[in-house]
Design an enzyme around this catalytic site. Structure first.
Site, short mmCIF file in Angstrom:
data_model
loop_
_atom_site.label_atom_id
_atom_site.label_comp_id
_atom_site.label_asym_id
_atom_site.label_seq_id
_atom_site.Cartn_x
_atom_site.Cartn_y
_atom_site.Cartn_z
N HIS A 127 -57.46 37.28 72.10
CA HIS A 127 -58.71 37.68 71.65
C HIS A 127 -58.99 39.16 71.87
O HIS A 127 -59.45 39.98 70.87
CB HIS A 127 -60.02 37.06 72.21
CG HIS A 127 -61.28 37.06 71.34
ND1 HIS A 127 -62.03 35.99 71.43
CD2 HIS A 127 -61.63 37.67 70.45
CE1 HIS A 127 -63.02 36.08 70.57
NE2 HIS A 127 -62.91 37.18 69.98
N TYR A 178 -66.83 31.53 71.85
CA TYR A 178 -67.82 31.34 71.20
C TYR A 178 -68.67 30.33 71.55
O TYR A 178 -69.87 29.72 71.16
CB TYR A 178 -67.48 31.09 69.57
CG TYR A 178 -67.02 32.34 68.96
CD1 TYR A 178 -66.84 33.64 69.65
CD2 TYR A 178 -66.15 32.10 67.68
CE1 TYR A 178 -66.18 34.44 68.87
CE2 TYR A 178 -65.68 33.15 67.05
CZ TYR A 178 -65.49 34.35 67.91
OH TYR A 178 -64.89 35.29 67.10
N LYS A 196 -58.79 31.48 69.22
CA LYS A 196 -58.18 32.70 69.95
C LYS A 196 -58.46 32.51 71.48
O LYS A 196 -59.12 31.69 72.00
CB LYS A 196 -59.49 33.86 69.85
CG LYS A 196 -59.52 34.28 68.38
CD LYS A 196 -60.31 35.24 68.09
CE LYS A 196 -61.04 35.24 66.60
NZ LYS A 196 -62.00 34.33 66.26
N ASP A 211 -62.73 30.45 61.19
CA ASP A 211 -62.23 31.33 62.42
C ASP A 211 -62.93 30.91 63.47
O ASP A 211 -64.36 31.01 63.51
CB ASP A 211 -62.57 32.93 61.72
CG ASP A 211 -62.26 33.84 63.14
OD1 ASP A 211 -61.01 33.91 63.27
OD2 ASP A 211 -63.14 34.12 63.91
#
Length: 304
Positions: free
Chosen positions: A112, A51, A79, A46
């Site tokens: 997201h 990130y 995402k 994931d």
């Protein structure tokens, strides 16, 4: 880590029920973490643009594809970030993600968060309010969802879904487009069981993926793995607190994506299948401000 636990999504795709999350990992940790995870049997990864570590994931994938695993044996999710919600930017961000990962397609692509930021950095500052994030009030979730639906025609994504969406958010985009998300990824654990959302998702064949299945500790409260009640259950059945919490999510039908960086933690956090066949444990744990609420990052919270 699938250990034979495979969920079939509404798209027909097989999803390993236990995956590896990559959120909140320190710089240069994720490359090692992903490589270790894949070598130890994880097949569900994931990821997300926000990130800021998809380049590391890409380097790890080069080390394990095809020497350890074939690309088609992995299930990779990423995402779309809030500042790319405008329809003309949706595919552009997807292309950037694929470039960072060195891949031709994603197995699943999610919106997201159900909020749009104007383009220009991950957290564009509000023009007049100090320490707040600007909000794009012109781009609707329906606009973005329609653009995500179009991605299916490109072959760059195999399935689409959402993350952190409420029942109302999902119903709104479906009413406007007739297209249901395959997955809704949300925070879920014994302190936040999401019962109403679970019922709604089952009714409409939406799979729920649980992030932070071991609880969330962004605001300094006791970690869920350290709750005496969780430790008591773990000691009673001969498991670690992490294994108990993961099994709790699996029992409820979620796929779960705990984050782990070190090899011993990756192995410890794996699924104990025998736990998932026992009667569900009821933990005497109360809801508290331990949760991240509806919006994850503290900077993002200020946008509300």
């Amino acid at each position: 880590m699938s250990h034979g636990k495979i969920i079939t999504l509404s798209s027909g795709a097989p999803l390993p029920q236990i995956g590896l999350g990559t959120w909140l990992s320190k710089p240069n940790e994720v490359e090692n973490s992903v490589e270790i995870a894949v070598r130890n049997g994880y097949r569900h990864l994931d990821l997300a643009m926000i990130y800021e570590n998809q380049d590391e994931v890409g380097r790890a994938l080069k080390k394990v594809i095809p020497s350890v695993v074939k690309r088609e044996e992995l299930f990779i999710t990423s995402k779309l970030w809030n500042s790319s919600h405008k329809p003309e930017n949706v595919e552009k961000e997807l292309d950037e993600t694929l470039k960072l990962l060195g891949l031709e397609y994603l197995d699943l692509y999610l919106i997201h968060w159900p909020v749009a930021f104007p383009p220009g950095g991950f957290f564009p500052p509000h023009p007049t309010k100090k320490n707040e994030v600007a909000i794009d009030t012109e781009t609707s979730l329906v606009d973005t969802w329609k653009a995500v639906i179009e991605l299916l025609k490109t072959g760059k994504v195999k399935a689409i879904g959402v993350s952190n969406f409420t029942i109302e958010h999902i119903q709104g985009i479906v009413d406007a487009t007739g297209v249901w998300p395959t997955v809704n990824q949300v925070e879920a654990h014994p302190l936040l069981p999401q019962d109403d959302l679970v019922e709604f998702a089952k009714k409409h064949n939406i799979h729920l993926t649980a992030y932070s299945p071991l609880g969330n500790n962004l605001i300094g409260q006791t970690k869920l793995v350290d709750y005496p009640e969780v430790k008591e259950v773990a000691d009673k059945i001969g498991a670690t607190p992490a294994q108990v919490l993961i099994a709790w999510g699996v029992y409820r039908g979620y796929s779960v994506i705990p984050k782990s960086v070190h090899e011993d933690h990756s192995l410890e956090g794996g699924l104990r299948e025998d736990l998932c066949h026992r009667q569900e444990q009821t933990y005497p744990i109360q809801y508290s401000s331990h949760l991240r609420s509806q919006v994850g990052y503290q900077r993002l919270q200020r946008a509300y």
